[in-house]
Motif scaffolding. Structure first.
Motif, PDB file in Angstrom:
ATOM      1  N   SER A   1       6.373   4.748  -5.601  1.00 18.30           N
ATOM      2  CA  SER A   1       5.694   3.450  -5.699  1.00 18.30           C
ATOM      3  C   SER A   1       5.367   2.884  -4.327  1.00 18.30           C
ATOM      4  CB  SER A   1       6.563   2.455  -6.468  1.00 18.30           C
ATOM      5  OG  SER A   1       7.708   2.083  -5.703  1.00 18.30           O
TER       6      SER A   1
ATOM      7  N   ASN B   1       0.851  -1.197   0.000  1.00 16.60           N
ATOM      8  CA  ASN B   1       0.000   0.000   0.000  1.00 16.60           C
ATOM      9  C   ASN B   1       0.883   1.241   0.000  1.00 16.60           C
ATOM     10  OD1 ASN B   1      -1.864   2.011   0.334  1.00 16.60           O
ATOM     11  ND2 ASN B   1      -2.609   1.324   2.332  1.00 16.60           N
ATOM     12  N   GLU B   2       1.015   1.865  -1.164  1.00 15.08           N
ATOM     13  CA  GLU B   2       1.873   3.049  -1.282  1.00 15.08           C
ATOM     14  C   GLU B   2       1.289   4.264  -0.566  1.00 15.08           C
ATOM     15  OE1 GLU B   2      -1.047   3.371  -4.626  1.00 15.08           O
ATOM     16  OE2 GLU B   2       0.068   1.750  -3.634  1.00 15.08           O
ATOM     17  N   ARG B   3       0.064   4.169  -0.083  1.00 14.51           N
ATOM     18  CA  ARG B   3      -0.575   5.272   0.650  1.00 14.51           C
ATOM     19  C   ARG B   3      -0.645   4.984   2.152  1.00 14.51           C
ATOM     20  NH1 ARG B   3      -6.080   6.686  -2.291  1.00 14.51           N
ATOM     21  NH2 ARG B   3      -5.936   8.462  -0.864  1.00 14.51           N
TER      22      ARG B   3
ATOM     23  N   GLY C   1       4.397   4.646 -13.749  1.00 15.12           N
ATOM     24  CA  GLY C   1       3.752   3.799 -14.738  1.00 15.12           C
ATOM     25  C   GLY C   1       4.688   3.097 -15.700  1.00 15.12           C
TER      26      GLY C   1
ATOM     27  N   ASN D   1       2.223  -2.542  -6.145  1.00 12.44           N
ATOM     28  CA  ASN D   1       1.493  -1.646  -5.255  1.00 12.44           C
ATOM     29  C   ASN D   1       0.016  -1.656  -5.642  1.00 12.44           C
ATOM     30  OD1 ASN D   1       1.326  -0.001  -7.528  1.00 12.44           O
ATOM     31  ND2 ASN D   1       2.773   1.525  -6.764  1.00 12.44           N
ATOM     32  N   THR D   2      -0.771  -0.796  -5.035  1.00 15.40           N
ATOM     33  CA  THR D   2      -2.227  -0.867  -5.245  1.00 15.40           C
ATOM     34  C   THR D   2      -2.655  -0.424  -6.629  1.00 15.40           C
ATOM     35  OG1 THR D   2      -2.650   1.377  -4.391  1.00 15.40           O
ATOM     36  CG2 THR D   2      -2.609  -0.429  -2.786  1.00 15.40           C
ATOM     37  N   VAL D   3      -1.782   0.241  -7.377  1.00 16.99           N
ATOM     38  CA  VAL D   3      -2.139   0.679  -8.735  1.00 16.99           C
ATOM     39  C   VAL D   3      -1.448  -0.175  -9.803  1.00 16.99           C
ATOM     40  CG1 VAL D   3      -2.714   3.031  -8.067  1.00 16.99           C
ATOM     41  CG2 VAL D   3      -0.355   2.488  -8.691  1.00 16.99           C
ATOM     42  N   GLY D   4      -0.904  -1.319  -9.389  1.00 24.36           N
ATOM     43  CA  GLY D   4      -0.373  -2.273 -10.347  1.00 24.36           C
ATOM     44  C   GLY D   4       1.032  -2.017 -10.821  1.00 24.36           C
ATOM     45  N   GLU D   5       1.782  -1.174 -10.087  1.00 22.69           N
ATOM     46  CA  GLU D   5       3.181  -0.947 -10.436  1.00 22.69           C
ATOM     47  C   GLU D   5       4.076  -1.935  -9.692  1.00 22.69           C
ATOM     48  OE1 GLU D   5       3.406   3.882 -11.026  1.00 22.69           O
ATOM     49  OE2 GLU D   5       3.433   3.082  -8.996  1.00 22.69           O
TER      50      GLU D   5
ATOM     51  N   PRO E   1       5.160  -1.406 -14.859  1.00 23.46           N
ATOM     52  CA  PRO E   1       3.996  -2.121 -14.317  1.00 23.46           C
ATOM     53  C   PRO E   1       4.424  -3.495 -13.811  1.00 23.46           C
ATOM     54  CG  PRO E   1       3.982  -2.220 -16.706  1.00 23.46           C
ATOM     55  CD  PRO E   1       5.114  -1.289 -16.330  1.00 23.46           C
TER      56      PRO E   1
ATOM     57  N   CYS F   1       6.772  -2.779  -7.247  1.00 22.23           N
ATOM     58  CA  CYS F   1       7.147  -1.976  -6.082  1.00 22.23           C
ATOM     59  C   CYS F   1       8.476  -2.431  -5.476  1.00 22.23           C
ATOM     60  CB  CYS F   1       6.038  -2.024  -5.034  1.00 22.23           C
ATOM     61  SG  CYS F   1       6.329  -0.974  -3.582  1.00 22.23           S
TER      62      CYS F   1
END
Length: 286
Positions: free
Chosen positions: A198, A135-137, A226, A170-174, A229, A176
């Protein structure tokens, strides 16, 4: 060799009970740590590790006491005097000290633990894609905390599949990081590592890989958002890219097995690995 352990001013046996049962580092994982490489009994990149430890503690809301670095260095001296001129690992751990059984903290002095043991770095890695994500956040994204249960579970899953490290998106598919490593992708004549945005840890070896690689004219850089990925790992298994891990326990370690398939290390990766090995011996505290 038995692990040499120092806790708050005292050398203790490896199996000796030395912490309070209500130390917040035990009850809720409230603390930060660093793992350093030992080369002939000397700590590699200690200044950088202490700087990152300070950053992690502050990120947790634990403002380090003025004498904390002195306490840590005292522990390091005691441990290395006992351990001798070993190659291995040195772990520095700082917790928020004795606290309540819940998440709230008490106003207590920090607990400081220093430990050293011999270890050998593997020349290559076997990695597995993890089904879980970073979780990058998160409130602790990018901090090296003792709350390591997510990493333990992901690594155990990788080991059960024949690997020695798990790779996380990570949560957006990158792409990490690993559970205890940063990642480098060799593709199209470049060495790319995920950006700190990331959610990956700002690894000491990662930073030196970027610095020393650029210094020697290697095409190394952080990836753009991005650009890497998680599906870039498909390019690795297809032979269109190569993969490496970086960490204090690995230096720059080529990946030669991914999800059950043998993969080849990249030529630039091997150059960067050899460069790093030389620099470590030349610059003990870069």
């Amino acid at each position: 060799m038995e692990t040499v352990v120092w806790v708050d001013g005292k050398l203790v046996g490896e199996s000796e009970r030395a912490l309070s049962a209500v130390d917040h580092g035990i009850t809720v994982g409230d603390g930060a740590f660093e793992t350093c490489t030992l080369v002939d009994g000397q700590v590699f990149a200690l200044t950088r590790h202490l700087r990152r430890l300070d950053r992690s503690l502050r990120g947790l809301g634990l403002d380090p006491a003025p004498d904390l670095e002195t306490r840590i260095r005292t522990g390091i001296d005691a441990v290395l005097t006992r351990a001798g001129t070993i190659d291995g690992r040195l772990r520095l751990t700082v917790t928020s000290g004795i606290g309540p059984l819940g998440s709230g903290r008490a106003d207590a002095p920090a607990t400081v633990i220093v430990a050293a043991a011999t270890s050998t770095m593997r020349p290559e890695s076997r990695t597995v894609r993890s089904p879980w994500v970073r979780n990058e956040r998160s409130a602790v994204a990018g901090l090296k905390t003792t709350s390591y249960a997510e990493n333990v579970v992901a690594l155990a899953d990788a080991v059960a599949q024949g690997g020695d490290e798990a790779l996380l998106a990570n949560t957006v598919g990158e792409l990490c990081e690993g559970t205890g490593s940063n990642v480098v992708v060799e593709r199209d004549g470049e060495l790319l590592t995920p950006a700190l945005t990331s959610g990956c840890l700002a690894g000491i070896t990662r930073a030196l890989f970027l610095e020393w690689g650029a210094e020697d004219g290697l095409p190394v850089r952080e990836a753009e958002p991005g650009e890497l990925p998680f599906t870039v790992l498909d390019d690795v298994t297809a032979g269109r890219a190569a993969l490496a891990l970086t960490s204090s326990g690995r230096n720059i370690q080529p990946v030669t097995w991914l999800d059950g398939a043998s993969v080849a290390p990249g030529p630039l990766t091997l150059v960067a690995r050899d460069l790093f090995e030389r620099r470590v011996r030349e610059r003990m505290d870069p």
